[in-house]
Design a protein around this motif. Structure first.
Motif, mmCIF file in Angstrom:
data_model
loop_
_atom_site.group_PDB
_atom_site.id
_atom_site.type_symbol
_atom_site.label_atom_id
_atom_site.label_comp_id
_atom_site.label_asym_id
_atom_site.label_seq_id
_atom_site.Cartn_x
_atom_site.Cartn_y
_atom_site.Cartn_z
ATOM 1 N N TYR A 53 1.157 -1.271 0.100
ATOM 2 C CA TYR A 53 -0.129 -0.200 -0.387
ATOM 3 C C TYR A 53 1.063 1.464 -0.219
ATOM 4 N N ALA A 54 2.099 1.854 0.463
ATOM 5 C CA ALA A 54 2.560 2.287 1.014
ATOM 6 C C ALA A 54 3.679 2.570 -0.320
ATOM 7 N N PHE A 55 4.164 1.896 -0.856
ATOM 8 C CA PHE A 55 4.764 1.817 -2.348
ATOM 9 C C PHE A 55 3.766 1.652 -3.678
ATOM 10 N N ALA A 56 2.200 1.831 -3.203
ATOM 11 C CA ALA A 56 1.597 2.090 -3.997
ATOM 12 C C ALA A 56 0.813 3.931 -4.626
ATOM 13 N N ASP A 57 0.805 4.560 -2.820
ATOM 14 C CA ASP A 57 0.367 5.214 -2.914
ATOM 15 C C ASP A 57 2.082 6.189 -3.503
ATOM 16 N N THR A 58 2.918 6.321 -3.085
ATOM 17 C CA THR A 58 4.394 6.658 -3.401
ATOM 18 C C THR A 58 4.028 6.154 -5.265
ATOM 19 N N ALA A 59 3.835 5.934 -5.820
ATOM 20 C CA ALA A 59 4.394 5.136 -6.765
ATOM 21 C C ALA A 59 3.140 6.196 -7.726
ATOM 22 N N ARG A 60 1.656 6.734 -6.891
ATOM 23 C CA ARG A 60 0.661 7.859 -7.602
ATOM 24 C C ARG A 60 1.817 9.003 -7.422
ATOM 25 N N ARG A 61 2.274 8.976 -6.449
ATOM 26 C CA ARG A 61 3.331 10.511 -6.066
ATOM 27 C C ARG A 61 4.130 10.634 -7.063
ATOM 28 N N LEU A 62 5.024 9.832 -7.023
ATOM 29 C CA LEU A 62 6.597 10.057 -7.747
ATOM 30 C C LEU A 62 5.689 9.908 -9.396
ATOM 31 N N GLY A 63 4.456 9.160 -9.577
ATOM 32 C CA GLY A 63 4.409 9.219 -11.317
ATOM 33 C C GLY A 63 4.117 10.697 -11.429
ATOM 34 N N LYS A 64 3.431 11.012 -10.816
ATOM 35 C CA LYS A 64 2.035 12.691 -11.239
ATOM 36 C C LYS A 64 4.241 13.664 -11.531
ATOM 37 N N ARG A 65 4.655 13.404 -10.815
ATOM 38 C CA ARG A 65 5.559 14.341 -10.428
ATOM 39 C C ARG A 65 6.314 14.397 -11.204
#
Length: 250
Positions: A53-65
């Motif tokens: 879950y933590a990596f999924a949230d990080t994936a979204r934030r880094l992907g948008k960045r």
């Protein structure tokens, strides 16, 4: 956690996260003894879904960045650039029809080709509003299934690219940790159970790092972005009463 388990989140966020931490999950599965359930097993069982879950949230934030960098590398947001007079992704007649339709929806006059040359920022703002209207009105995964699938592909590749360097760093930590344990053991004996498991984890992490380093690229994300954007613009065909739009060519 469970509120985000829709189809898009599962495929475009959780799957990249799962791929990113597979070496860590493999290390937990291989190095921890599961013959009896103890405190270590309990911690690992709880840690796995939390880690994903933590990596999924990080994936979204880094992907948008990294989106702005991706758009800069491809000449701009494709859903915007493809509507320009200077772009040849669509024939002139089709683009004129799409612009006219979208113009009626956002209540703004269609800019001319000269406007595009003289006032590029204002014209791009018009195209941006056109794209926003289309995205907002094509959210039905059933009616616009092809578009939805292309969006998922783009989101998956973008978010996995966002996790590329954290994942390579995680792989390095896993390899160094396993190598340190082997070093502390002294002579490597492949017949030793722990040594064999450590070597398997190291091999898995190296193979995974090679995949992340070479298969996950900005180019693949740009390709997915252009395919999705083309399909988004083609969704005008549905609103114009021509039925479901054809799948965009890769």
């Amino acid at each position: 956690m469970f509120k985000v388990l829709d189809a898009y989140s599962l495929k475009a966020r959780f799957f990249p996260a799962l791929i990113a931490i597979i070496p860590a999950l493999a290390a937990l599965a291989i190095l921890i003894s599961w013959s009896k359930f103890g405190l270590t097993n309990l911690i690992a069982t709880v840690a796995i879904p939390v880690l994903v879950y933590a990596f999924a949230d990080t994936a979204r934030r880094l992907g948008k960045r990294i989106e702005n960098r991706i758009y800069a590398a491809s000449g701009g947001k494709p859903s915007l650039t493809m509507l320009r007079y200077s772009d040849d992704s669509f024939d002139a007649a089709s683009k004129a029809q799409y612009r006219g339709f979208l113009s009626s929806k956002i209540n703004q006059p269609v800019p001319t080709e000269q406007d595009e040359k003289d006032k590029p920022k204002e014209v791009d703002a018009f195209y941006e509003r056109c794209g926003a209207w289309l995205r907002e009105n094509t959210r039905s995964a059933n009616k616009f299934s092809v578009l939805f699938n292309e969006n998922v592909t783009y989101g998956f590749r973008r978010n996995l690219l966002g996790l590329k360097w954290p994942t390579l760093g995680l792989n390095l930590i896993i390899v160094l940790t396993c190598a340190f344990i082997l070093y502390r053991q002294g002579m490597v004996d492949v017949n030793d159970d722990l040594t064999l498991r450590l070597l398997i984890v190291i091999a898995f992490a190296i193979i995974h790092a090679i995949y992340m380093a070479f298969a996950v690229s900005t180019r693949s994300v740009i390709d997915a972005s252009r395919t999705y954007s083309r399909q988004l613009i083609l969704s005008c065909e549905t609103f114009l009463g021509k039925g479901k739009p054809k799948a965009a060519k890769s």
